[in-house]
Design a protein around this motif. Sequence first.
Motif, PDB file in Angstrom:
ATOM      1  N   LEU A 194     -11.967 -12.366 -12.293  1.00 53.57           N
ATOM      2  CA  LEU A 194     -11.331 -11.986 -14.413  1.00 53.57           C
ATOM      3  C   LEU A 194     -11.483 -10.225 -13.891  1.00 53.57           C
ATOM      4  N   ALA A 195     -12.026  -9.775 -12.896  1.00 50.97           N
ATOM      5  CA  ALA A 195     -12.289  -8.302 -12.967  1.00 50.97           C
ATOM      6  C   ALA A 195     -11.145  -8.249 -11.926  1.00 50.97           C
ATOM      7  N   MET A 196     -10.420  -8.984 -11.222  1.00 48.10           N
ATOM      8  CA  MET A 196      -8.742  -8.834 -10.255  1.00 48.10           C
ATOM      9  C   MET A 196      -7.704  -9.323 -11.782  1.00 48.10           C
ATOM     10  N   ALA A 197      -8.056  -9.958 -12.582  1.00 45.20           N
ATOM     11  CA  ALA A 197      -7.605 -10.137 -13.073  1.00 45.20           C
ATOM     12  C   ALA A 197      -6.436  -8.732 -14.183  1.00 45.20           C
ATOM     13  N   GLY A 198      -7.815  -7.940 -14.521  1.00 38.50           N
ATOM     14  CA  GLY A 198      -7.291  -6.562 -15.210  1.00 38.50           C
ATOM     15  C   GLY A 198      -7.274  -5.556 -14.408  1.00 38.50           C
ATOM     16  N   ARG A 199      -6.740  -6.265 -13.408  1.00 39.99           N
ATOM     17  CA  ARG A 199      -6.856  -4.554 -12.507  1.00 39.99           C
ATOM     18  C   ARG A 199      -5.456  -4.352 -12.725  1.00 39.99           C
ATOM     19  N   THR A 200      -4.986  -2.675 -12.195  1.00 42.13           N
ATOM     20  CA  THR A 200      -4.086  -1.436 -12.556  1.00 42.13           C
ATOM     21  C   THR A 200      -2.904  -1.931 -11.478  1.00 42.13           C
ATOM     22  N   ASP A 201      -1.926  -1.524 -12.041  1.00 40.53           N
ATOM     23  CA  ASP A 201      -0.703  -1.729 -10.059  1.00 40.53           C
ATOM     24  C   ASP A 201      -0.551  -0.774 -10.113  1.00 40.53           C
ATOM     25  N   THR A 202      -0.582  -0.210  -8.637  1.00 36.45           N
ATOM     26  CA  THR A 202      -1.162   0.837  -7.765  1.00 36.45           C
ATOM     27  C   THR A 202       0.366   1.165  -7.394  1.00 36.45           C
ATOM     28  N   THR A 203       1.513   0.586  -7.512  1.00 42.61           N
ATOM     29  CA  THR A 203       2.611   0.958  -6.907  1.00 42.61           C
ATOM     30  C   THR A 203       3.046   2.073  -7.360  1.00 42.61           C
ATOM     31  N   GLU A 204       3.241   2.794  -8.572  1.00 40.80           N
ATOM     32  CA  GLU A 204       4.219   3.830  -8.594  1.00 40.80           C
ATOM     33  C   GLU A 204       3.184   5.250  -7.705  1.00 40.80           C
ATOM     34  N   SER A 205       2.287   5.673  -7.749  1.00 38.56           N
ATOM     35  CA  SER A 205       1.040   6.010  -6.739  1.00 38.56           C
ATOM     36  C   SER A 205       1.019   5.818  -5.394  1.00 38.56           C
ATOM     37  N   LEU A 206       2.169   4.822  -4.692  1.00 38.83           N
ATOM     38  CA  LEU A 206       1.997   4.647  -3.311  1.00 38.83           C
ATOM     39  C   LEU A 206       2.595   5.815  -2.774  1.00 38.83           C
ATOM     40  N   HIS A 207       3.934   6.372  -3.361  1.00 37.01           N
ATOM     41  CA  HIS A 207       4.043   7.647  -2.956  1.00 37.01           C
ATOM     42  C   HIS A 207       3.177   9.120  -2.164  1.00 37.01           C
ATOM     43  N   ALA A 208       2.584   9.198  -3.225  1.00 36.13           N
ATOM     44  CA  ALA A 208       1.880  10.046  -3.599  1.00 36.13           C
ATOM     45  C   ALA A 208       0.401  10.704  -2.355  1.00 36.13           C
ATOM     46  N   ILE A 209       0.626   8.922  -2.350  1.00 34.42           N
ATOM     47  CA  ILE A 209      -1.326   8.842  -0.746  1.00 34.42           C
ATOM     48  C   ILE A 209      -0.057  10.356   0.337  1.00 34.42           C
ATOM     49  N   ALA A 210      -1.247  10.827   0.308  1.00 31.98           N
ATOM     50  CA  ALA A 210      -0.774  12.133   1.800  1.00 31.98           C
ATOM     51  C   ALA A 210      -2.114  12.016   2.454  1.00 31.98           C
ATOM     52  N   VAL A 211      -2.619  10.946   2.842  1.00 31.37           N
ATOM     53  CA  VAL A 211      -3.284  10.666   3.786  1.00 31.37           C
ATOM     54  C   VAL A 211      -2.600   9.666   5.013  1.00 31.37           C
ATOM     55  N   PRO A 212      -3.039   9.890   6.525  1.00 31.42           N
ATOM     56  CA  PRO A 212      -2.400   8.733   7.563  1.00 31.42           C
ATOM     57  C   PRO A 212      -2.679   7.313   6.638  1.00 31.42           C
ATOM     58  N   THR A 213      -2.066   6.016   7.233  1.00 28.55           N
ATOM     59  CA  THR A 213      -1.863   5.070   6.730  1.00 28.55           C
ATOM     60  C   THR A 213      -1.639   3.768   7.584  1.00 28.55           C
ATOM     61  N   LEU A 214      -2.239   2.831   7.458  1.00 28.80           N
ATOM     62  CA  LEU A 214      -2.739   2.134   8.445  1.00 28.80           C
ATOM     63  C   LEU A 214      -2.427   0.154   7.739  1.00 28.80           C
ATOM     64  N   ILE A 215      -0.550  -0.600   7.598  1.00 28.42           N
ATOM     65  CA  ILE A 215      -0.830  -1.630   6.687  1.00 28.42           C
ATOM     66  C   ILE A 215      -0.904  -2.898   8.296  1.00 28.42           C
ATOM     67  N   LEU A 216      -1.982  -3.311   7.355  1.00 29.14           N
ATOM     68  CA  LEU A 216      -1.665  -4.992   8.844  1.00 29.14           C
ATOM     69  C   LEU A 216      -1.665  -5.683   7.686  1.00 29.14           C
ATOM     70  N   VAL A 217      -1.034  -7.220   8.152  1.00 29.24           N
ATOM     71  CA  VAL A 217      -1.029  -8.065   7.323  1.00 29.24           C
ATOM     72  C   VAL A 217      -0.726  -9.395   8.687  1.00 29.24           C
ATOM     73  N   GLY A 218      -1.255 -10.438   8.279  1.00 30.11           N
ATOM     74  CA  GLY A 218      -0.461 -11.591   8.869  1.00 30.11           C
ATOM     75  C   GLY A 218       0.534 -12.331   8.624  1.00 30.11           C
ATOM     76  N   GLU A 219       0.868 -12.520  10.390  1.00 31.19           N
ATOM     77  CA  GLU A 219       2.650 -13.540   9.862  1.00 31.19           C
ATOM     78  C   GLU A 219       2.412 -14.321   9.357  1.00 31.19           C
ATOM     79  N   GLU A 220       1.829 -14.939   8.896  1.00 33.56           N
ATOM     80  CA  GLU A 220       1.311 -16.201   8.408  1.00 33.56           C
ATOM     81  C   GLU A 220       1.023 -16.062   6.543  1.00 33.56           C
ATOM     82  N   ASP A 221       1.026 -14.705   6.458  1.00 30.94           N
ATOM     83  CA  ASP A 221      -0.080 -14.961   4.648  1.00 30.94           C
ATOM     84  C   ASP A 221       1.308 -15.235   4.289  1.00 30.94           C
ATOM     85  N   THR A 222       0.166 -15.976   2.778  1.00 28.73           N
ATOM     86  CA  THR A 222       1.110 -16.687   1.596  1.00 28.73           C
ATOM     87  C   THR A 222       0.998 -15.385   0.906  1.00 28.73           C
TER      88      THR A 222
END
Length: 273
Positions: A194-222
């Motif tokens: 229920l909480a996740m259904a009501g979470r906010t969208d953070t896409t528009e703030s991604l450009h403001a992230i000012a710390v080193p960032t690593l993104i990891l994702v599984g090749e088969e993640d659907t």
Amino acid sequence: MTELRSMRPILNGYRHWLVEAGPSGGLPVVLVHGFPFSHAAWVPQIEALSDRYRVVAYDLRGLGRTEVGDGQYAFESYVDDLVAVLDHLGEDRAVVCGLSMGGYVALRAVEREPRRFRALVLCDTRSGADGNEGKISRAESVRELKRSGMGPFTEAFLPKVLGPTTLGDRPRVVSAVEDMLRQQRVTGVVAAQLAMAGRTDTTESLHAIAVPTLILVGEEDTLTPPAQAREMAARIPGAELEVIPGVGHLSNLENPQAFNAALVGFLSRLEDA
């Protein structure tokens, strides 16, 4: 086997379960698990990092061994709890590593409290909020959980979070993930849905992230596929992206060797900078 130091602090009115390993003076790395698991999902990473870093993992509100309470809280409550964990540890800034739901928490926290981050690791997650289809799917899951419990939920959830390579070739991983799922309490899992259904969208703030960032994702993640990870990486200044081969949504458990190599490499570069 790494020695874990456990803590049971009351944070924001809920008794939380935290584990810590490694030198107290090391670079702090806080691990935020995915839905609907617990800190136990990070055991391979705790083992890999604890010789050098102050590694902390905790159970999100209502999951694992952290109190459920009334099971009624907004997604922002999970963000409040992460900040409270940092305060309890006495850390002004930390590397925060979040997977799936843990990534949602980390993204909202860095949007709200950017000064608390030394670096950010986003694993098998996305910045977008649920659309109507996603909200309806969560509502159906809640209905089924209340009616039938964790057994049927687990059977339906396993093929969603584990890649086909893992399902076919890694029976120990499948069994371990299944056990973790079945141990969860229905009230806490429903609360998270229920909480996740009501979470906010953070896409528009991604450009403001000012710390080193690593993104990891599984090749088969659907659930949060590589295409979404690439979109996030393109929006976050200087972000690094690594696709873990032959794994699905739980990349840290399905191929911990590759996952840990990427994570340790990132942390080493962070220390050398």
